[in-house]
Design a protein around this motif. Sequence first.
Motif, PDB file in Angstrom:
ATOM      1  N   GLU A  83     102.848-126.431  -0.444  1.00  0.00           N
ATOM      2  CA  GLU A  83     102.177-125.854   0.394  1.00  0.00           C
ATOM      3  C   GLU A  83     102.722-124.310   0.317  1.00  0.00           C
ATOM      4  O   GLU A  83     103.945-124.323   0.295  1.00  0.00           O
ATOM      5  N   PRO A  84     101.788-123.263   0.608  1.00  0.00           N
ATOM      6  CA  PRO A  84     102.695-122.061   0.920  1.00  0.00           C
ATOM      7  C   PRO A  84     103.605-122.162   2.154  1.00  0.00           C
ATOM      8  O   PRO A  84     103.344-122.794   3.101  1.00  0.00           O
ATOM      9  N   PRO A  85     104.479-120.953   2.193  1.00  0.00           N
ATOM     10  CA  PRO A  85     105.382-120.963   3.072  1.00  0.00           C
ATOM     11  C   PRO A  85     104.634-120.506   4.601  1.00  0.00           C
ATOM     12  O   PRO A  85     103.593-119.734   4.642  1.00  0.00           O
ATOM     13  N   VAL A  86     105.231-120.531   5.655  1.00  0.00           N
ATOM     14  CA  VAL A  86     104.754-120.290   6.963  1.00  0.00           C
ATOM     15  C   VAL A  86     105.723-119.569   7.895  1.00  0.00           C
ATOM     16  O   VAL A  86     107.009-120.051   7.842  1.00  0.00           O
ATOM     17  N   VAL A  87     105.368-118.686   8.469  1.00  0.00           N
ATOM     18  CA  VAL A  87     106.296-117.669   9.347  1.00  0.00           C
ATOM     19  C   VAL A  87     106.004-118.217  10.771  1.00  0.00           C
ATOM     20  O   VAL A  87     104.599-118.186  11.171  1.00  0.00           O
ATOM     21  N   PHE A  88     106.715-118.666  11.488  1.00  0.00           N
ATOM     22  CA  PHE A  88     106.705-118.989  12.975  1.00  0.00           C
ATOM     23  C   PHE A  88     107.197-118.168  13.873  1.00  0.00           C
ATOM     24  O   PHE A  88     108.218-117.717  13.760  1.00  0.00           O
ATOM     25  N   VAL A  89     106.584-117.777  14.883  1.00  0.00           N
ATOM     26  CA  VAL A  89     106.786-116.540  16.021  1.00  0.00           C
ATOM     27  C   VAL A  89     106.655-117.293  17.124  1.00  0.00           C
ATOM     28  O   VAL A  89     105.653-117.527  17.449  1.00  0.00           O
ATOM     29  N   GLU A  90     107.632-117.541  17.728  1.00  0.00           N
ATOM     30  CA  GLU A  90     107.572-118.283  19.144  1.00  0.00           C
ATOM     31  C   GLU A  90     107.548-117.303  20.203  1.00  0.00           C
ATOM     32  O   GLU A  90     108.486-116.344  20.199  1.00  0.00           O
ATOM     33  N   GLU A  91     106.486-117.202  20.897  1.00  0.00           N
ATOM     34  CA  GLU A  91     106.303-116.403  22.063  1.00  0.00           C
ATOM     35  C   GLU A  91     106.176-117.203  23.562  1.00  0.00           C
ATOM     36  O   GLU A  91     105.939-118.278  23.414  1.00  0.00           O
ATOM     37  N   TYR A  92     106.505-116.485  24.664  1.00  0.00           N
ATOM     38  CA  TYR A  92     106.496-116.990  25.831  1.00  0.00           C
ATOM     39  C   TYR A  92     105.142-117.529  26.430  1.00  0.00           C
ATOM     40  O   TYR A  92     104.976-118.503  26.814  1.00  0.00           O
ATOM     41  N   ALA A  93     104.056-116.827  25.719  1.00  0.00           N
ATOM     42  CA  ALA A  93     102.669-117.126  26.283  1.00  0.00           C
ATOM     43  C   ALA A  93     101.756-117.909  25.084  1.00  0.00           C
ATOM     44  O   ALA A  93     100.677-118.211  25.434  1.00  0.00           O
ATOM     45  N   GLY A  94     102.526-118.162  24.163  1.00  0.00           N
ATOM     46  CA  GLY A  94     101.574-118.558  22.681  1.00  0.00           C
ATOM     47  C   GLY A  94     102.741-118.581  21.531  1.00  0.00           C
ATOM     48  O   GLY A  94     103.348-117.626  21.480  1.00  0.00           O
ATOM     49  N   ASP A  95     102.516-119.611  20.496  1.00  0.00           N
ATOM     50  CA  ASP A  95     102.966-119.374  19.342  1.00  0.00           C
ATOM     51  C   ASP A  95     102.029-118.622  18.374  1.00  0.00           C
ATOM     52  O   ASP A  95     100.715-118.661  18.468  1.00  0.00           O
ATOM     53  N   LEU A  96     102.896-118.256  17.398  1.00  0.00           N
ATOM     54  CA  LEU A  96     101.929-117.434  16.213  1.00  0.00           C
ATOM     55  C   LEU A  96     102.537-118.067  14.863  1.00  0.00           C
ATOM     56  O   LEU A  96     103.600-118.244  14.507  1.00  0.00           O
ATOM     57  N   TYR A  97     101.433-118.511  13.931  1.00  0.00           N
ATOM     58  CA  TYR A  97     101.810-118.934  12.596  1.00  0.00           C
ATOM     59  C   TYR A  97     101.266-118.055  11.607  1.00  0.00           C
ATOM     60  O   TYR A  97      99.811-117.834  11.777  1.00  0.00           O
ATOM     61  N   LEU A  98     101.852-117.416  10.716  1.00  0.00           N
ATOM     62  CA  LEU A  98     101.509-116.484   9.705  1.00  0.00           C
ATOM     63  C   LEU A  98     101.715-117.029   8.352  1.00  0.00           C
ATOM     64  O   LEU A  98     102.607-117.473   7.973  1.00  0.00           O
TER      65      LEU A  98
END
Length: 296
Positions: free
Chosen positions: A242-257
């Motif tokens: 599986e391709p890599p994933v970048v996870f960015v944790e935010e106060y109001a919601g998370d981001l998966y790139l």
Amino acid sequence: MGTGSTLARRALGRELKRLREAKAMNQSAAGRVIGVSPQTIGRMEDGLPTKVSDLYVNALSDAYAATNDQRKMLLELALEVRTTQKSGGGWWRAYADSGIRLGIDHYMGLEESARRLATWKVTIVPGLLQTAEYRRAIAWTDSPGLPPEQVERRIEVAMRRQERLADAAFAVDVILWESVLRDQIGGPGVMAEQLRRIAFIGQRPNVSVRIVPFNASGHLGSVVGSFVLLEFPQLAATGLIEPPVVFVEEYAGDLYLEREAEVMRYRDAFAEISRVAVDPDTSRTLVLEIAKEYGQ
């Protein structure tokens, strides 16, 4: 180490989407093939939990004109998903009553399946390195009205999560800005214990902890902000990676790139931040020196 159902679901969804688009079918048409809504097809293709029976896979394979090899691969992935799910899913689901934030199930599945985790933090010690007291202080700050029993359940999740560090095949590369060490979460006593914990874990052969000190020359880390880069092993059934994933944790919601260009930007950023980070031994000395400054 098992990869769990998360990676198999993502791989299955990715292949189903690729075949559907190659056939120039939209999600509504695909849904009609197996009698489900386009939203269910979307969840399936996004690798989210949904039914993946052999009946569905075979019907979609027919509609997409899949080759025998493609059909076999899809069925093997679907079997891997179901086999893993029979074990009850991720252990963290037993802690649903702790009030942990929405979306944690997806991240925990990715972290549990990863072969390598690289993270840059400008605030807050990463969860994999936190002490119980540090985690407790964060919980009370984030949710001061939370019942004590739920706080303790959250701490159980954090401590259980750290068991993954005992897996020698799980490589962890942590870079911390010095601000993480000097932000007095929970007070001097909590911080002194937390920093000693960081120094201790950093001695594990599969864990690297480096610090970017305040006196480092201008660097990209202060612009990029905190993030986690997750990389994965081969899937047992198909050998797919599986391709890599970048996870960015935010106060109001998370981001998966997941787009290749997005992941590459963060990979390059991590390499640039690594350039100004001091080596692990120097970092450990700095961490212990700051722990002494807390007077404990």
